[in-house]
Write a protein that holds these residues in place. Structure first.
Motif, PDB file in Angstrom:
ATOM      1  N   GLY A   5       0.791  -1.215   0.000  1.00 24.32           N
ATOM      2  CA  GLY A   5       0.000   0.000   0.000  1.00 24.32           C
ATOM      3  C   GLY A   5       0.832   1.278   0.000  1.00 24.32           C
ATOM      4  N   PHE A   6       0.302   2.300   0.664  1.00 27.91           N
ATOM      5  CA  PHE A   6       0.952   3.605   0.727  1.00 27.91           C
ATOM      6  C   PHE A   6       2.256   3.537   1.514  1.00 27.91           C
ATOM      7  CE2 PHE A   6      -3.074   4.826  -0.772  1.00 27.91           C
ATOM      8  CZ  PHE A   6      -3.053   6.161  -1.151  1.00 27.91           C
ATOM      9  N   TYR A   7       2.220   2.837   2.631  1.00 27.79           N
ATOM     10  CA  TYR A   7       3.347   2.882   3.564  1.00 27.79           C
ATOM     11  C   TYR A   7       4.632   2.328   2.958  1.00 27.79           C
ATOM     12  CZ  TYR A   7       0.139   4.191   7.309  1.00 27.79           C
ATOM     13  OH  TYR A   7      -0.772   4.848   8.093  1.00 27.79           O
ATOM     14  N   GLU A   8       4.524   1.280   2.187  1.00 27.73           N
ATOM     15  CA  GLU A   8       5.726   0.679   1.622  1.00 27.73           C
ATOM     16  C   GLU A   8       6.152   1.326   0.322  1.00 27.73           C
ATOM     17  OE1 GLU A   8       7.333  -3.576  -0.158  1.00 27.73           O
ATOM     18  OE2 GLU A   8       5.719  -3.597   1.320  1.00 27.73           O
ATOM     19  N   ASN A   9       5.192   1.713  -0.520  1.00 29.51           N
ATOM     20  CA  ASN A   9       5.538   2.094  -1.885  1.00 29.51           C
ATOM     21  C   ASN A   9       5.857   3.567  -2.099  1.00 29.51           C
ATOM     22  OD1 ASN A   9       5.207  -0.454  -3.553  1.00 29.51           O
ATOM     23  ND2 ASN A   9       3.294  -0.439  -2.398  1.00 29.51           N
ATOM     24  N   VAL A  10       5.157   4.463  -1.434  1.00 29.56           N
ATOM     25  CA  VAL A  10       5.437   5.885  -1.653  1.00 29.56           C
ATOM     26  C   VAL A  10       6.888   6.237  -1.303  1.00 29.56           C
ATOM     27  CG1 VAL A  10       4.819   8.250  -1.024  1.00 29.56           C
ATOM     28  CG2 VAL A  10       3.013   6.557  -1.434  1.00 29.56           C
ATOM     29  N   PRO A  11       7.439   5.766  -0.167  1.00 25.44           N
ATOM     30  CA  PRO A  11       8.835   6.116   0.146  1.00 25.44           C
ATOM     31  C   PRO A  11       9.862   5.549  -0.825  1.00 25.44           C
ATOM     32  CG  PRO A  11       7.672   5.402   2.129  1.00 25.44           C
ATOM     33  CD  PRO A  11       6.802   5.066   0.956  1.00 25.44           C
ATOM     34  N   ASN A  68      16.284  11.604   2.524  1.00 25.94           N
ATOM     35  CA  ASN A  68      15.382  11.413   3.662  1.00 25.94           C
ATOM     36  C   ASN A  68      14.218  12.406   3.627  1.00 25.94           C
ATOM     37  OD1 ASN A  68      16.782   9.255   4.779  1.00 25.94           O
ATOM     38  ND2 ASN A  68      18.180  10.599   5.877  1.00 25.94           N
ATOM     39  N   PHE A  69      13.094  11.919   3.114  1.00 16.62           N
ATOM     40  CA  PHE A  69      11.874  12.719   3.065  1.00 16.62           C
ATOM     41  C   PHE A  69      10.719  11.906   3.622  1.00 16.62           C
ATOM     42  CE2 PHE A  69      14.214  14.632  -0.587  1.00 16.62           C
ATOM     43  CZ  PHE A  69      14.248  15.948  -0.122  1.00 16.62           C
ATOM     44  N   THR A  70       9.692  12.608   4.024  1.00 18.33           N
ATOM     45  CA  THR A  70       8.446  11.979   4.446  1.00 18.33           C
ATOM     46  C   THR A  70       7.322  12.479   3.552  1.00 18.33           C
ATOM     47  OG1 THR A  70       9.010  11.569   6.762  1.00 18.33           O
ATOM     48  CG2 THR A  70       6.695  11.954   6.291  1.00 18.33           C
ATOM     49  N   ALA A  71       6.459  11.573   3.146  1.00 21.81           N
ATOM     50  CA  ALA A  71       5.274  11.937   2.371  1.00 21.81           C
ATOM     51  C   ALA A  71       4.125  12.183   3.340  1.00 21.81           C
ATOM     52  CB  ALA A  71       4.918  10.818   1.405  1.00 21.81           C
ATOM     53  N   VAL A  72       3.627  13.407   3.355  1.00 20.49           N
ATOM     54  CA  VAL A  72       2.471  13.755   4.186  1.00 20.49           C
ATOM     55  C   VAL A  72       1.237  13.688   3.297  1.00 20.49           C
ATOM     56  CG1 VAL A  72       1.416  15.497   5.663  1.00 20.49           C
ATOM     57  CG2 VAL A  72       3.916  15.251   5.607  1.00 20.49           C
ATOM     58  N   ILE A  73       0.345  12.759   3.581  1.00 13.24           N
ATOM     59  CA  ILE A  73      -0.806  12.494   2.710  1.00 13.24           C
ATOM     60  C   ILE A  73      -2.102  12.712   3.462  1.00 13.24           C
ATOM     61  CG2 ILE A  73      -2.019  10.705   1.391  1.00 13.24           C
ATOM     62  CD1 ILE A  73       0.714   9.518   0.704  1.00 13.24           C
ATOM     63  N   ASP A  74      -2.997  13.465   2.840  1.00 15.79           N
ATOM     64  CA  ASP A  74      -4.332  13.712   3.395  1.00 15.79           C
ATOM     65  C   ASP A  74      -5.266  12.625   2.855  1.00 15.79           C
ATOM     66  OD1 ASP A  74      -6.795  14.586   4.224  1.00 15.79           O
ATOM     67  OD2 ASP A  74      -6.685  16.534   3.227  1.00 15.79           O
ATOM     68  N   LYS A  75      -5.664  11.708   3.710  1.00 15.10           N
ATOM     69  CA  LYS A  75      -6.490  10.585   3.241  1.00 15.10           C
ATOM     70  C   LYS A  75      -7.916  11.002   2.890  1.00 15.10           C
ATOM     71  CE  LYS A  75      -7.220   9.130   8.036  1.00 15.10           C
ATOM     72  NZ  LYS A  75      -6.883   8.112   9.034  1.00 15.10           N
ATOM     73  N   TYR A 119       2.087  16.300   0.232  1.00 17.32           N
ATOM     74  CA  TYR A 119       3.329  17.016  -0.064  1.00 17.32           C
ATOM     75  C   TYR A 119       4.502  16.299   0.598  1.00 17.32           C
ATOM     76  CZ  TYR A 119       2.421  18.835   4.634  1.00 17.32           C
ATOM     77  OH  TYR A 119       2.154  18.936   5.978  1.00 17.32           O
ATOM     78  N   VAL A 120       5.697  16.783   0.269  1.00 19.15           N
ATOM     79  CA  VAL A 120       6.932  16.186   0.776  1.00 19.15           C
ATOM     80  C   VAL A 120       7.581  17.122   1.786  1.00 19.15           C
ATOM     81  CG1 VAL A 120       9.261  15.428   0.135  1.00 19.15           C
ATOM     82  CG2 VAL A 120       7.329  14.918  -1.371  1.00 19.15           C
ATOM     83  N   GLU A 121       8.031  16.548   2.895  1.00 20.25           N
ATOM     84  CA  GLU A 121       8.786  17.308   3.879  1.00 20.25           C
ATOM     85  C   GLU A 121       9.995  16.491   4.334  1.00 20.25           C
ATOM     86  OE1 GLU A 121       6.125  18.029   7.153  1.00 20.25           O
ATOM     87  OE2 GLU A 121       6.478  16.061   8.038  1.00 20.25           O
ATOM     88  N   LYS A 122      10.944  17.150   4.984  1.00 17.22           N
ATOM     89  CA  LYS A 122      12.102  16.433   5.507  1.00 17.22           C
ATOM     90  C   LYS A 122      11.648  15.369   6.490  1.00 17.22           C
ATOM     91  CE  LYS A 122      15.739  18.396   3.592  1.00 17.22           C
ATOM     92  NZ  LYS A 122      16.709  17.615   2.795  1.00 17.22           N
ATOM     93  N   GLY A 123      12.294  14.221   6.473  1.00 17.31           N
ATOM     94  CA  GLY A 123      11.882  13.136   7.357  1.00 17.31           C
ATOM     95  C   GLY A 123      12.777  11.925   7.200  1.00 17.31           C
ATOM     96  N   ASP A 124      12.219  10.768   7.495  1.00 12.95           N
ATOM     97  CA  ASP A 124      13.036   9.544   7.474  1.00 12.95           C
ATOM     98  C   ASP A 124      12.403   8.458   6.604  1.00 12.95           C
ATOM     99  OD1 ASP A 124      10.879   9.176   9.074  1.00 12.95           O
ATOM    100  OD2 ASP A 124      11.990   8.468  10.836  1.00 12.95           O
ATOM    101  N   LYS A 125      12.056   8.859   5.379  1.00 11.49           N
ATOM    102  CA  LYS A 125      11.549   7.926   4.366  1.00 11.49           C
ATOM    103  C   LYS A 125      10.332   7.147   4.879  1.00 11.49           C
ATOM    104  CE  LYS A 125      15.733   7.324   1.595  1.00 11.49           C
ATOM    105  NZ  LYS A 125      16.671   6.384   0.990  1.00 11.49           N
ATOM    106  N   LYS A 126       9.313   7.857   5.211  1.00 12.86           N
ATOM    107  CA  LYS A 126       8.088   7.218   5.661  1.00 12.86           C
ATOM    108  C   LYS A 126       6.884   7.962   5.132  1.00 12.86           C
ATOM    109  CE  LYS A 126       7.643   9.696  10.066  1.00 12.86           C
ATOM    110  NZ  LYS A 126       7.527   9.561  11.539  1.00 12.86           N
ATOM    111  N   VAL A 127       5.707   7.488   5.488  1.00 12.13           N
ATOM    112  CA  VAL A 127       4.441   8.113   5.100  1.00 12.13           C
ATOM    113  C   VAL A 127       3.693   8.525   6.355  1.00 12.13           C
ATOM    114  CG1 VAL A 127       2.193   7.707   4.038  1.00 12.13           C
ATOM    115  CG2 VAL A 127       4.266   6.828   2.942  1.00 12.13           C
ATOM    116  N   CYS A 128       3.205   9.753   6.331  1.00 12.74           N
ATOM    117  CA  CYS A 128       2.373  10.240   7.426  1.00 12.74           C
ATOM    118  C   CYS A 128       0.976  10.511   6.865  1.00 12.74           C
ATOM    119  CB  CYS A 128       2.978  11.525   8.005  1.00 12.74           C
ATOM    120  SG  CYS A 128       1.971  12.287   9.299  1.00 12.74           S
ATOM    121  N   LEU A 129       0.014   9.686   7.261  1.00 20.28           N
ATOM    122  CA  LEU A 129      -1.377   9.859   6.834  1.00 20.28           C
ATOM    123  C   LEU A 129      -2.124  10.675   7.871  1.00 20.28           C
ATOM    124  CD1 LEU A 129      -2.203   6.272   5.553  1.00 20.28           C
ATOM    125  CD2 LEU A 129      -2.104   8.322   4.164  1.00 20.28           C
ATOM    126  N   LYS A 130      -2.849  11.670   7.425  1.00 16.93           N
ATOM    127  CA  LYS A 130      -3.597  12.493   8.376  1.00 16.93           C
ATOM    128  C   LYS A 130      -5.019  12.706   7.881  1.00 16.93           C
ATOM    129  CE  LYS A 130      -2.245  16.938   6.377  1.00 16.93           C
ATOM    130  NZ  LYS A 130      -1.712  18.260   6.639  1.00 16.93           N
TER     131      LYS A 130
END
Length: 331
Positions: free
Chosen positions: A241-247, A253-260, A320-331
């Motif tokens: 899903g999102f967690y494995e594939n988007v990064p 080192n970025f984090t994908a911030v996704i609005d579900k 959008y993309v922000e600095k992070g540790d190669k993960k997905v943040c769903l909000k």
């Protein structure tokens, strides 16, 4: 006298299936194909490239095949097989140029085999690549009679200077999600555990028919976009899903911030969730309605979404993309 047929392998049925398959494969031939099916190997001429890089991918259909067998509908899962390969190599900006398939079974039925390969042919036509070879293996006693397995691999090409590897992704880049056609070819072991009756009605259709909707092939619209716009990264949303594939599109080192809430979740996923699957697990297993993700500059986001709409694709700005540790943040 003992013959090969006595062991369960019908050579004549194999010849029949090859004759039918040749007809389907010939419809996929594009400039560059150098020989017909039947040779010991497929040959393809690259043509005019300055510094070509070959990009390859391989995959299968998985347990979605079980629904096809039980529904006796064999002509669409080949599309899934192609899609899972070509969408992957597309993520690096490569144009798929040829495909080879592998079909295995316990007892060969030429018409079933031909339907399976017809799907492969249809998928190749959708992807604009050629089916230039393959293998059909009849293995009695190894596979149950009536069951088949199908896998394949695709090779694409991209100019070395045009490879998309995530190195141009910057903080503040926008993520665009392109709609999927359903579960595609992932999470079907869980689906089969939860849904037993493929004849039950769902959304005005047999649920088995809904579950056999082929994986969407994104090749042609994405290649058109690449002619006009800069795309910094791409991800094919498959198993995980999102967690494995988007990064996977990130080189740094970025984090994908996704609005579900930014995109429409198809009813089939809501139904699966209603059977007891937690939302977090859904996003870690399924595409949830987004089959392909683009990472682009903010100023081109609206134009790309409009361009996709003109090609019949539904797309959303999903994050959008922000600095992070190669993960997905769903909000």
């Amino acid at each position: 006298m003992i013959t090969y047929k006595d062991s369960g392998v019908n050579i004549e049925e194999g010849y029949k299936s090859v004759d039918i398959i040749k007809n389907h494969a010939s419809k996929t031939f594009i400039p560059g194909v150098m020989n017909n099916l039947g040779s010991f190997a497929g040959m393809f001429e690259l043509g005019n490239f300055k510094n070509p890089v070959l990009v390859s991918g391989t995959d299968g259909v998985g347990t979605k095949l079980d629904i096809a067998f039980k529904s006796k509908k064999y002509d669409t899962v080949g599309i899934d097989c192609v899609a899972m390969c070509v969408n992957d190599i597309l993520c690096h900006g490569a144009k798929p140029i040829f495909f080879l398939d592998y079909l295995a079974c316990g007892k060969l039925n030429a018409n079933v085999a031909a339907d399976l390969v017809k799907g492969v042919s249809d998928g190749c036509i959708q992807a604009g690549c050629a089916l230039i070879g393959g293998e059909t293996a009849e293995m009695p006693g190894f596979y149950p009679e009536g069951e088949y397995d199908i896998a394949g691999f695709s090779v694409g090409v991209v100019e070395k200077d045009n490879i998309i590897d995530g190195s141009n992704i910057k903080e503040g880049n926008v993520l665009i999600g392109i709609a999927s056609s359903g579960p595609h070819s992932n999470g079907y072991s869980l689906i089969r555990k939860l849904i037993k009756n493929y004849d039950e009605e769902f959304d005005g259709k047999r649920i088995g028919e809904v579950l056999l909707t082929p994986t969407k092939i994104y090749v042609k619209p994405i290649l058109k976009l690449l002619e006009k716009y800069t795309i910094n990264g791409m991800a094919h949303i498959t198993g995980g899903g999102f967690y494995e594939n988007v990064p996977r599109m990130f080189k740094d080192n970025f984090t994908a911030v996704i609005d579900k809430k930014s995109f429409k979740i198809p009813e089939i996923f809501k139904y699966i969730m209603s059977l007891g699957v937690e939302e977090s697990h859904m996003f870690n297993t399924y595409n949830m309605g987004i089959g392909f993700v683009l990472c682009v500059q903010r100023e081109s986001s609206d134009l790309i979404i409009e361009e996709l709409a003109s090609m019949g694709e539904t797309a959303y700005e999903i994050g959008y993309v922000e600095k992070g540790d190669k993960k997905v943040c769903l909000k």
